[in-house]
Design a protein around this motif. Structure first.
Motif, PDB file in Angstrom:
ATOM      1  N   LEU A  40       0.841  -1.206   0.000  1.00  0.00           N
ATOM      2  CA  LEU A  40       0.000   0.000   0.000  1.00  0.00           C
ATOM      3  C   LEU A  40       0.870   1.248   0.000  1.00  0.00           C
ATOM      4  O   LEU A  40       0.589   2.219  -0.693  1.00  0.00           O
ATOM      5  CB  LEU A  40      -0.948   0.004   1.202  1.00  0.00           C
ATOM      6  CG  LEU A  40      -2.117  -0.984   1.107  1.00  0.00           C
ATOM      7  CD1 LEU A  40      -2.904  -1.027   2.413  1.00  0.00           C
ATOM      8  CD2 LEU A  40      -3.050  -0.646  -0.055  1.00  0.00           C
ATOM      9  N   ASP A  43       1.996   2.250  -3.188  1.00  0.00           N
ATOM     10  CA  ASP A  43       0.929   2.776  -4.047  1.00  0.00           C
ATOM     11  C   ASP A  43       0.200   1.735  -4.872  1.00  0.00           C
ATOM     12  O   ASP A  43      -0.445   2.058  -5.872  1.00  0.00           O
ATOM     13  CB  ASP A  43       1.469   3.836  -5.014  1.00  0.00           C
ATOM     14  CG  ASP A  43       1.099   5.226  -4.549  1.00  0.00           C
ATOM     15  OD1 ASP A  43       0.290   5.333  -3.616  1.00  0.00           O
ATOM     16  OD2 ASP A  43       1.623   6.190  -5.125  1.00  0.00           O
ATOM     17  N   VAL A  44       0.297   0.479  -4.458  1.00  0.00           N
ATOM     18  CA  VAL A  44      -0.474  -0.544  -5.170  1.00  0.00           C
ATOM     19  C   VAL A  44      -1.939  -0.388  -4.762  1.00  0.00           C
ATOM     20  O   VAL A  44      -2.251  -0.077  -3.617  1.00  0.00           O
ATOM     21  CB  VAL A  44       0.029  -1.963  -4.813  1.00  0.00           C
ATOM     22  CG1 VAL A  44      -0.754  -3.014  -5.580  1.00  0.00           C
ATOM     23  CG2 VAL A  44       1.516  -2.094  -5.094  1.00  0.00           C
ATOM     24  N   ASN A  45      -2.822  -0.621  -5.710  1.00  0.00           N
ATOM     25  CA  ASN A  45      -4.256  -0.488  -5.483  1.00  0.00           C
ATOM     26  C   ASN A  45      -4.753  -1.465  -4.392  1.00  0.00           C
ATOM     27  O   ASN A  45      -4.328  -2.616  -4.345  1.00  0.00           O
ATOM     28  CB  ASN A  45      -4.957  -0.751  -6.817  1.00  0.00           C
ATOM     29  CG  ASN A  45      -6.448  -0.790  -6.680  1.00  0.00           C
ATOM     30  OD1 ASN A  45      -7.009  -1.854  -6.448  1.00  0.00           O
ATOM     31  ND2 ASN A  45      -7.076   0.351  -6.822  1.00  0.00           N
ATOM     32  N   PHE A  46      -5.703  -1.006  -3.562  1.00  0.00           N
ATOM     33  CA  PHE A  46      -6.229  -1.821  -2.447  1.00  0.00           C
ATOM     34  C   PHE A  46      -6.672  -3.214  -2.873  1.00  0.00           C
ATOM     35  O   PHE A  46      -6.302  -4.216  -2.281  1.00  0.00           O
ATOM     36  CB  PHE A  46      -7.461  -1.150  -1.815  1.00  0.00           C
ATOM     37  CG  PHE A  46      -7.186   0.156  -1.161  1.00  0.00           C
ATOM     38  CD1 PHE A  46      -6.472   0.221   0.025  1.00  0.00           C
ATOM     39  CD2 PHE A  46      -7.646   1.338  -1.731  1.00  0.00           C
ATOM     40  CE1 PHE A  46      -6.219   1.445   0.634  1.00  0.00           C
ATOM     41  CE2 PHE A  46      -7.389   2.552  -1.132  1.00  0.00           C
ATOM     42  CZ  PHE A  46      -6.676   2.608   0.048  1.00  0.00           C
ATOM     43  N   GLY A 227      -0.490   6.642  -8.792  1.00  0.00           N
ATOM     44  CA  GLY A 227      -0.653   5.552  -7.821  1.00  0.00           C
ATOM     45  C   GLY A 227      -1.958   4.795  -7.914  1.00  0.00           C
ATOM     46  O   GLY A 227      -2.277   4.191  -8.928  1.00  0.00           O
ATOM     47  N   GLN A 228      -2.706   4.848  -6.839  1.00  0.00           N
ATOM     48  CA  GLN A 228      -3.966   4.105  -6.731  1.00  0.00           C
ATOM     49  C   GLN A 228      -4.925   4.391  -7.871  1.00  0.00           C
ATOM     50  O   GLN A 228      -5.614   3.504  -8.359  1.00  0.00           O
ATOM     51  CB  GLN A 228      -4.655   4.498  -5.417  1.00  0.00           C
ATOM     52  CG  GLN A 228      -3.880   4.159  -4.184  1.00  0.00           C
ATOM     53  CD  GLN A 228      -4.355   2.859  -3.559  1.00  0.00           C
ATOM     54  OE1 GLN A 228      -5.383   2.324  -3.924  1.00  0.00           O
ATOM     55  NE2 GLN A 228      -3.577   2.355  -2.627  1.00  0.00           N
ATOM     56  N   ALA A 259       1.959   1.280  -9.173  1.00  0.00           N
ATOM     57  CA  ALA A 259       1.005   1.357 -10.281  1.00  0.00           C
ATOM     58  C   ALA A 259       1.291   0.272 -11.315  1.00  0.00           C
ATOM     59  O   ALA A 259       0.379  -0.234 -11.967  1.00  0.00           O
ATOM     60  CB  ALA A 259       1.059   2.736 -10.931  1.00  0.00           C
ATOM     61  N   SER A 262      -0.502  -2.814 -10.186  1.00  0.00           N
ATOM     62  CA  SER A 262      -1.951  -2.629 -10.270  1.00  0.00           C
ATOM     63  C   SER A 262      -2.433  -2.722 -11.707  1.00  0.00           C
ATOM     64  O   SER A 262      -3.399  -3.418 -12.014  1.00  0.00           O
ATOM     65  CB  SER A 262      -2.353  -1.257  -9.716  1.00  0.00           C
ATOM     66  OG  SER A 262      -1.850  -1.065  -8.430  1.00  0.00           O
TER      67      SER A 262
END
Ligand code: GDP
Length: 297
Positions: A40, A43-46, A227-228, A259, A262
């Motif tokens: 997280l 910046d990886v997506n939830f 990021g997200q 990113a 993701s």
């Protein structure tokens, strides 16, 4: 920004285990929490983190890693391998047409780096293949965009086809393609318009350009610093345009590059290049294993 790498985090989590020798369920839980936090922070997506951690847990629990003093390193290795695998394992080259010109179309939000990337790619193709690309200026909504492409074109010694801002982008692409055939250019790089967010009219325009130019490659240009949010952009563009690859720009900034994970996880499309600066030579082929190291820190 200073991040604490996952290796360090896990070493702390497992510090007391050297004497115990065995890892129990709660240790695994702690490790997974550290992995989740590290991803997280990168910046990886939830949603992507959730799936990813589950896969790592399944692997970790089923493997022999759970005893011995190298538990933390071994979990880091599992995470590293899984990251690399998720991002595609190997570098994926550009698609190429059997007959010239190979057509590469750029897409992406405004400010992502499309125009800059057109120039970088032109230079890359010139240097690696002695290519003679034609750059097409199909972003007619920002008057400065055409000028910007011309400046970039001059820097990389590539001709720019433009018809000002009063002609429909579809027509510009039609005529630009004809020009490339006439001049026997081996590549056509199409710079398209962007918006601040995904917008139906723009998507229709891009779909029409795709129809006209039959691109061998549709590269979605995404700013790694977003990021997200990059996930929604990638998903939207891929659904409506069926992209063939991604260029992740601005990795010279202080992002960990989550990113990348993701986007690949959500679209399944390969990241082909990364942008590492504003200059024309700041383009790198994307290597999943290197990105895995960067994300983990
Ligand atoms: P477009 O609107 O998508 O065409 O984006 P531009 O190509 O105009 O780029 C927007 C801004 O981002 C410009 O100031 C570029 O110099 C900058 N830019 C593009 N790629 C990179 C990159 O990889 N690193 C950095 N630091 N800046 C970049």
């Amino acid at each position: 920004m200073a991040f604490e790498g996952l290796t360090e985090r896990l070493q702390k989590t497992f510090a007391g285990l050297r004497r115990k020798g065995k890892i129990n369920e709660s240790d695994v839980r702690d490790a997974m929490r550290e992995i989740r936090l590290a991803l997280l922070e990168a910046d990886v997506n939830f949603g992507v983190v959730k799936d990813f951690v589950k896969r790592v847990r399944d692997k970790a629990v089923g493997s022999e890693v759970l005893d011995g003093i190298n538990a933390s390193q071994q979990i880091v290795k599992i995470v590293n391998d899984e990251l690399t695998a998720t991002m595609g394992e190997k570098a994926v080259p550009l698609n190429k047409s059997d007959k010239i010109p190979t057509v590469i179309m750029m897409a992406g939000l405004q400010g992502a780096g499309k125009t800059t990337t057109v120039g970088k790619l032109a230079k890359y193709l010139e240097e690696t293949e002695h290519a003679r690309p034609l750059l097409i200026a199909a972003d007619v909504y920002r008057p400065a965009a055409i000028k910007q492409l011309q400046v970039v074109g001059e820097q990389v010694h590539a001709p720019v086809f433009e018809m000002g801002t009063d002609t429909d982008p579809r027509e510009i692409v039609r005529q630009g393609m004809a020009k490339a055939r006439e001049d026997h250019n081996d590549y056509v790089l199409i710079d398209t318009a962007g918006r601040l967010q995904i917008d139906e009219k723009l998507m229709q325009e891009l779909a029409d350009i795709k129809e006209i130019a039959h691109p061998d490659e549709i590269l979605l240009v995404v700013d790694a610093m977003t990021g997200q949010a990059a996930v929604d952009v990638a998903k939207g563009f891929n659904e409506q345009l069926e992209i063939t690859g991604v260029v992740l720009t601005k990795l010279d900034g202080d992002t960990r590059g989550g990113a990348a994970l993701s986007i690949r996880a959500v679209t399944g499309k390969p990241i082909k290049f990364t942008g590492q600066g504003e200059k024309m030579d700041a383009l790198d082929v994307f290597y999943p294993d290197r990105m895995a190291n960067r994300i983990l820190g």
